[in-house]
Write a protein that holds these residues in place. Structure first.
Motif, PDB file in Angstrom:
ATOM      1  N   ILE A 159      35.720 -14.278  18.586  1.00 54.47           N
ATOM      2  CA  ILE A 159      34.676 -13.802  17.667  1.00 54.47           C
ATOM      3  C   ILE A 159      35.187 -12.627  16.841  1.00 54.47           C
ATOM      4  N   GLU A 175      36.426 -15.292  24.645  1.00 60.70           N
ATOM      5  CA  GLU A 175      35.410 -15.530  23.617  1.00 60.70           C
ATOM      6  C   GLU A 175      35.254 -14.293  22.734  1.00 60.70           C
ATOM      7  N   ALA A 183      37.329 -14.048  14.140  1.00 61.51           N
ATOM      8  CA  ALA A 183      36.508 -14.729  13.134  1.00 61.51           C
ATOM      9  C   ALA A 183      35.790 -13.713  12.241  1.00 61.51           C
ATOM     10  N   HIS A 226      32.857 -15.530  10.749  1.00 62.39           N
ATOM     11  CA  HIS A 226      31.870 -15.590  11.830  1.00 62.39           C
ATOM     12  C   HIS A 226      30.501 -16.057  11.332  1.00 62.39           C
ATOM     13  N   ARG A 256      36.339 -23.543  17.554  1.00 61.40           N
ATOM     14  CA  ARG A 256      36.936 -22.687  18.578  1.00 61.40           C
ATOM     15  C   ARG A 256      38.360 -23.145  18.906  1.00 61.40           C
ATOM     16  N   TYR A 272      30.515 -22.432  17.085  1.00 63.94           N
ATOM     17  CA  TYR A 272      31.956 -22.508  17.365  1.00 63.94           C
ATOM     18  C   TYR A 272      32.360 -23.840  18.002  1.00 63.94           C
ATOM     19  N   ILE A 305      30.379 -19.776  10.493  1.00 59.34           N
ATOM     20  CA  ILE A 305      30.554 -20.576  11.719  1.00 59.34           C
ATOM     21  C   ILE A 305      29.227 -20.678  12.466  1.00 59.34           C
TER      22      ILE A 305
END
Length: 588
Positions: free
Chosen positions: A449, A445, A452, A458, A433, A468, A461
């Motif tokens: 996301i 947040e 990502a 995503h 993150r 994250y 991760i």
């Protein structure tokens, strides 16, 4: 002297703390100066007096109660406050100095970092900066306190016996001569030692970062010898400084020991002759220690200040390092850009004595276009893209962004419009993150996301141990090359720049990672002006313009179809690559 004035600018905000510390120190050092007077009173007025024993004991108890109150109850908090304020002041000054240094090195150009070792820069920021604290603690506090102690002690001694005091200070001129002769070389020795330490730290920093190379080539024994050489050089420089310090201390201590012998002889003679009382002689001898202890500290302070000034010189050298890339007086911020970029007769070289890396580049890029830069390694492709965010300044010609010269746009606002994905992107120790947030500190947040997902990062991760919040290690060592690249792409998605620079962003990756990253990059490039440096030509056939650069010059320019029809250098390079890829595929 200019360096000292610069350092004083860091001290100025805390001058009240310095004064308070000195005043508290005067009380701290003044209290022990009462002990010889107490000793004189006890000897002359109690022990040698004709008073009855009971009275002597009673007065002795009173004296001791006073002494205990002064030395235990009063001095303890004074000692605490003096130490606390001294450390508080120097720590705050060091805090400000290191903050200024860090801010300064961030403004230095890429060229500076190419010419200086990282370990040496760190050494100046940590070791040399820390050594400068003696300029405040010793030079602005202890020296004045020792001079205060010295003056008070000499005042009492002159009051008790002028002749004996002159005998006691007879060696002072020899002190002055010794300091003048011995400390002339100390500065050079100190600076030489600091440089040797910086060299060793720079070597160590590089080797720790390259430990995988050392292990893969089984160079542990070779590198052990190489480090030994650096360590040995530091040892030699440190011992040279130690020898000079030892010689200085030996001479100073010898001079210090002469004084008590002279006083013991002449003072004893005066007591025998009735010139002074026994109590006065004992008190005088006690003051001798109060005289030479601060004097010895003053000499040691000269050593510390000489070493501190050598470190200060290295710190100021770093602080005075000029900025190669600066905003012009007329520079303005840009909030939104279309992405039109024009290179007008641009020529560039890294150094005035070096050859031209780029020569008379003329290139026009329309907003939203994808431009691919191709050619053999060393042709100048990466140099060209490094000019757009002004990592370097050109020597000839102009680069325009939306018809405005880059030099008339503030550096911060210019770079805020540019996102870069490189072959070897730097990730920092910390969580996934935190690394994505480099694109837009303070992003939500949801935004993280979304970035990502857009970067095809995503899913992998979420499979990491802590999602994250997974710590990725220094330079992202806990991630694969493809994973690191996708996080780098995610932070550019989060930044959402108008201009995108891709420097061989998919090279050296496996096919699966390359496919995912290529997909993410195509998504990222939509509606942005994009410059791609590519080695594999099959990945850039969709570009609006393909520019072939050789030896710093544009040799060919056009779409893939146009260049293939020309059957020039680009077509030959493309056909050779296709043939090689076909052979590799058939071999499997």
């Amino acid at each position: 002297m200019s360096g000292f004035k610069t350092y004083l600018s860091f001290v100025k905000p805390y001058w009240k703390l310095v004064v308070i510390t000195v005043l508290i120190g005067m009380i701290k050092f003044g209290i022990p100066l009462t002990l010889p007077l107490i000793l004189k009173y006890v000897v002359d007025d109690l022990l040698l007096s004709s008073l009855p024993a009971e009275v002597k004991v009673q007065k002795l108890i009173y004296v001791m109660l006073f002494a205990f109150a002064l030395f235990v109850i009063v001095r303890a908090p004074i000692e605490y406050l003096r130490q606390y304020f001294a450390q508080l002041t120097t720590s705050r000054i060091l805090y400000d100095l290191r903050n200024r240094l860090y801010d300064h090195i961030q403004k230095l150009s890429i060229r500076y970092y190419h010419n200086h070792k990282t370990g040496e820069i760190i050494s100046r920021m940590i070791n040399d900066a820390d050594n400068t604290k003696n300029i405040v603690e010793t030079g602005m506090m202890n020296v004045w306190l020792d001079l205060f102690t010295l003056s008070i002690a000499m005042g009492f001694m002159f009051y008790m016996d002028v002749e004996l005091t002159l005998v006691a200070i007879a060696v002072f001129p020899f002190y002055a001569l010794s300091v003048k002769k011995l400390y002339s070389k100390l500065r050079a020795f100190s600076k030489s030692r600091s440089q040797a330490l910086a060299d060793m730290q720079a070597h160590l920093f590089e080797r720790v970062n390259g430990i995988s190379v050392i292990k893969s080539f089984t160079l542990e024994d070779v590198e052990k010898d190489n480090f030994d050489k650096k360590n040995l050089l530091f040892l030699q420089k440190a011992l040279a400084l130690t020898k000079w310090n030892a010689l200085t201390n030996a001479i100073i201590n010898t001079l210090t020991d002469i004084a008590p012998l002279l006083v013991l002889f002449y003072g004893g003679y005066q007591v025998i002759q009735g010139g002074i009382t026994l109590g006065a002689f004992v008190a005088f001898f006690a003051y001798l220690d109060r005289l030479y202890s601060p004097l010895r500290r003053l000499v040691n302070s000269s050593t510390e200040l000489t070493q501190a000034s050598a470190s200060l010189e290295r710190v100021i050298e770093l602080l005075n390092e000029p900025y190669d890339i600066v905003d012009s007086p007329a520079a303005k911020s840009v909030q939104e850009v279309k992405g039109k970029i024009d290179f007008e007769h641009v020529s560039f070289r890294y150094d005035n004595s070096a050859d031209w890396v780029l020569n008379d580049i003329r290139l026009n890029i329309r907003p939203g276009e994808t431009i691919a830069l191709v050619g053999m390694s060393g042709g100048g492709k990466s140099s060209l893209i490094s000019l757009i965010p002004r990592f370097y300044d050109i020597q000839q010609g102009r680069i325009l962004l939306d018809d405005v010269d880059l030099k008339d746009i503030s550096i911060k606002s210019l770079r805020s419009q540019i996102g870069m994905v490189l072959q070897d992107n730097i990730l920092f120790s910390g969580s996934v993150r935190e690394n994505i947030l480099f694109g837009k500190p303070g992003a939500s947040e949801k935004e993280i996301i979304h970035a990502a997902r857009a970067a095809n990062a995503h899913d992998f991760i979420l499979n990491l141990p802590n999602g994250y919040d997974t710590e990725i290690g220094e330079r992202g060592v806990k991630l694969s090359g493809g994973q690191k690249q996708r996080i780098a792409i995610a932070r550019v998605f989060l930044k959402d720049p108008r201009i995108l620079v891709l420097d061989e962003a998919t090279s050296a990756l496996d096919l699966e990672s390359e496919h995912l990253i290529q997909e993410a990059l195509e998504q990222l490039a939509k509606d942005r002006t994009t410059l791609i440096v590519a080695h594999r030509l099959s990945t850039i056939t969709h570009a609006d313009q393909i520019v072939l650069i050789e030896h710093g010059e544009i040799k060919e320019k056009g779409t893939h179809e146009e260049l293939m029809k020309k059957e020039g250098a680009y077509a030959r390079l493309f056909n050779v690559q296709n043939l090689n890829e076909t052979v590799k595929t058939d071999s499997f």
